[in-house]
Design an enzyme around this catalytic site. Structure first.
Site: not given
Length: 212
Positions: A137, A150
């Protein structure tokens, strides 16, 4: 063809010379500019932890290469994955802010300060889930691993990556990738990490899903 005619018309209107551009160049321009022109069926993703880089390939051709920021202390899982889900306006279910009457306390979801506080997860624009709870992301791209697991991309790269992949797109995450030797060497480190952190007021609002 309509796009080409409109482009030619605009060039004539502004008296732009077309002598140095061949018709093949025109076609190549429009093909490269059309993000939907790629064959989604042969697109794959590779992430290099050592090089902190992400590569999107159409077959054997790299169509997107970018520096990324992965998880500190080897918290980004390695192996072979597939895109599980995509959410353009995703918020973290683990890390964020407790909010009450204009007050903001950074914390994880388990750290409620008391009655009347509500939890707002940290924004994760253009989130692509590749393993349960792990996403690629938008976020600040530091030159060293810094996330909770992440994989972060810059704004423009995150948006383009989001459009290129679909559910089922294969993702390989390894210490090194073959693309590191050539493509990876040419990548420039983003400088966004040097910017001050956005205010909590912005991060808990919907404005967090627009470039800031």
């Amino acid at each position: 063809m309509l796009q080409i005619l409109l482009f030619l018309s605009s060039c004539l209107h502004f008296n732009i010379s077309l002598k140095a551009i061949s018709f093949d160049d025109f076609l190549d321009f429009f093909e490269k500019d059309n993000k939907n022109n790629y064959n989604k069926g042969v697109i794959s993703v590779k992430v290099s932890l050592n090089n902190q880089a992400l590569y999107v390939l159409e077959g054997n051709k790299v169509i997107l290469a970018s520096h990324v920021c992965t998880g500190k202390r080897d918290s980004t899982p390695t192996g072979y994955f597939k895109v599980l889900d995509k959410q353009m306006h995703k918020r973290s279910s683990s890390y964020g802010f407790w909010v009450k009457e204009g007050k903001y306390i950074p914390s994880d979801v388990s750290g409620c300060p008391g009655p009347g506080w509500r939890y707002v997860g940290y924004p994760m624009p253009y989130a692509v889930e590749f393993s349960p709870g792990y996403y690629i992301h938008q976020g600040y791209v530091w030159p060293v691993p810094r996330s909770h697991g992440c994989i972060r991309l810059e704004w423009k790269e995150a948006e383009r990556f989001y459009k290129l992949v679909d559910r089922g797109t294969p993702i390989s995450i390894k210490k090194t990738q073959p693309e590191d030797k050539k493509v990876g060497k040419r990548l420039k480190q983003p400088k966004s990490y040097k910017k001050p952190d956005p205010s909590p007021f912005l991060l808990v609002s919907e404005r967090a899903f627009n470039p800031y």
